[in-house]
Design an enzyme around this catalytic site. Structure first.
Site, PDB file in Angstrom:
ATOM      1  CE  LYS A 184      -3.145  18.659 -41.257  1.00  0.00           C
ATOM      2  NZ  LYS A 184      -4.320  19.486 -41.590  1.00  0.00           N
ATOM      3  CD  GLU A 228      -8.319  26.950 -40.796  1.00  0.00           C
ATOM      4  OE1 GLU A 228      -8.331  26.070 -41.665  1.00  0.00           O
ATOM      5  OE2 GLU A 228      -7.326  27.161 -40.081  1.00  0.00           O
ATOM      6  NE  ARG A 287       0.497  21.716 -43.174  1.00  0.00           N
ATOM      7  CZ  ARG A 287      -0.526  21.452 -43.987  1.00  0.00           C
ATOM      8  NH1 ARG A 287      -1.152  22.426 -44.632  1.00  0.00           N
ATOM      9  NH2 ARG A 287      -0.937  20.214 -44.178  1.00  0.00           N
TER      10      ARG A 287
HETATM   11  C1  LIG Z   1      -4.927  20.208 -42.630  1.00  0.00           C
HETATM   12  C2  LIG Z   1      -5.787  21.406 -42.487  1.00  0.00           C
HETATM   13  C3  LIG Z   1      -6.251  22.151 -43.599  1.00  0.00           C
HETATM   14  C4  LIG Z   1      -6.012  21.714 -45.017  1.00  0.00           C
HETATM   15  O1  LIG Z   1      -4.672  21.714 -45.387  1.00  0.00           O
HETATM   16  P1  LIG Z   1      -4.157  20.928 -46.677  1.00  0.00           P
HETATM   17  O2  LIG Z   1      -2.682  21.082 -46.609  1.00  0.00           O
HETATM   18  O3  LIG Z   1      -4.735  21.583 -47.865  1.00  0.00           O
HETATM   19  O4  LIG Z   1      -4.627  19.521 -46.541  1.00  0.00           O
HETATM   20  C5  LIG Z   1      -6.974  23.296 -43.363  1.00  0.00           C
HETATM   21  N1  LIG Z   1      -7.286  23.695 -42.116  1.00  0.00           N
HETATM   22  C6  LIG Z   1      -6.878  23.011 -41.022  1.00  0.00           C
HETATM   23  C7  LIG Z   1      -7.254  23.505 -39.670  1.00  0.00           C
HETATM   24  C8  LIG Z   1      -6.116  21.847 -41.166  1.00  0.00           C
HETATM   25  O5  LIG Z   1      -5.727  21.170 -40.090  1.00  0.00           O
END
Ligand SMILES: *Cc1c(COP(=O)(O)O)cnc(C)c1O
Length: 341
Positions: A184, A220, A82
């Site tokens: 991210k 989300e 990622r």
């Molecule tokens: C990091 C993150 C998540 C959760 O991801 P995980 O890999 O399960 O920790 C969900 N939404 C956003 C916007 C994120 O930055």
């Protein structure tokens, strides 16, 4: 190995300095060999790309002690992948996957004293990140970068028991179609702070963001993906190109299908369907799943039948199974648990 003198059950989710962190510098087109350092400060140009134009991305994962006493991480290869995607989208050099995994192993091993013991509920949170470190004034990618990785012990997420969340449907947008919602990047968080502070001031735990184009579909929250359980017991999660692909959510969907024998579906979920759902949860590394008890849509409350006192029954099974896999009490799918010690 003697553990650090920490009251594991009572630490929160904050920064606690540990002994060592990993650093690698990118210069003249290549990464150096990397090293562990005790220095927890970063010294960069006042004009660094990260400071002027927010050229930075990060990851988040955990190390913890399993029931049989090993120190492990959960699917760190997916964090490495990622981060590659995030770097490409931000015109940053890729930090090779094998080196990412090596940095995780080295840093966790060097901070073994800070890996909380099994059963404490606490874990060692690992934060890899990268940023443009050289001076940039005209808008363009930096020429030099730093990859860093530190860890910090964090306390149990559900201290004093689970409490279902109350969230609101936000009038702000998190991510544009074809934007950066799927990577991210710190910039996705900087612009979410106003909305989350506003939500907290109005008594809500989180914002539910809808798709920016039509404001009809569930995306989300600021930092966690949704899963829902329908009234006929199907586990569904929103499909969208502007959602950050949560590793926890992807793992839970596999658990639902392969361990619990449930029907699973990744599809567009309309806001209008929320009232028909039986359970709702937020998925992310920090909490695994936080149950949502109700959603406020501009004054209209959508209350899930699972209520405001506990996780819904399917959410609970998903939570127990995934945490069981993580802690070594339940056999994991091939490659999910990465043993460090
Ligand atoms: C990091 C993150 C998540 C959760 O991801 P995980 O890999 O399960 O920790 C969900 N939404 C956003 C916007 C994120 O930055």
């Amino acid at each position: 190995m003697e553990k650090a003198n920490i009251d594991w059950g009572n630490i929160g989710f904050g920064y606690i300095k540990t002994d060592k962190r990993y650093v690698s510098d990118y210069k003249n087109g290549s990464w150096d060999e990397g090293r562990l350092t005790e220095d927890n400060t970063v010294v960069i140009s006042e004009c660094a790309g990260v400071l002027q134009y927010a050229q930075t991305c990060f990851e988040g994962l955990k190390a913890y002690t399993t029931e049989d006493g090993h120190i492990v991480c959960f699917r760190p290869d997916l964090n490495a992948d990622r981060m590659v995607d995030s770097c490409k989208r931000l015109e940053m050099p890729v930090f090779p996957k094998e080196r990412f995994l090596e940095a995780v192993r080295m840093t966790v091993a060097a901070n073994e004293a800070y890996v909380p013991p099994y059963g404490s509920g606490a874990t060692l949170y690992i934060r890899p990140y990268m940023f443009g470190s050289s001076a940039v004034i005209g808008v363009k990618p930096a020429e030099e970068y730093q990859f860093r990785l530190f860890c910090t012990p964090v306390g149990p997420y559900f201290k004093g028991g689970v409490k279902p969340l109350t969230i609101r449907i936000s009038d702000f947008d998190r991510a544009a179609p074809h934007g950066t919602g799927h990577i991210k990047a710190g910039l996705n968080y900087a612009m979410s702070l106003y909305a989350i502070v506003d939500a907290h001031e109005k008594g809500f735990d989180e914002n539910m963001y809808l798709d920016a184009a039509t404001r009809t579909k569930v995306e989300e929250t600021g930092g966690a993906n949704f899963i829902f359980v329908t009234k006929d017991g199907k586990v569904v999660t929103p499909k969208s190109g502007s959602i950050l692909p949560s590793i926890t959510r992807r793992s839970l969907m596999t658990v639902a299908k392969d361990y619990l024998g449930l029907e699973v579906e990744e599809r567009e979920i309309y806001k209008d369907e929320l009232k028909d759902m039986a359970e709702c949860g937020l998925c992310g590394t920090a909490a695994v799943i936080s149950p949502v008890g109700k959603i406020n849509d501009h004054g209209t409350e959508i209350c899930f039948p699972s209520g405001m006192t506990d996780m819904g029954p399917v959410t609970k099974k998903l939570y127990d199974t995934l945490t069981g896999i993580q802690m070594g009490r339940i056999e994991a799918p091939e490659g999910w648990i990465c043993r460090i010690k």
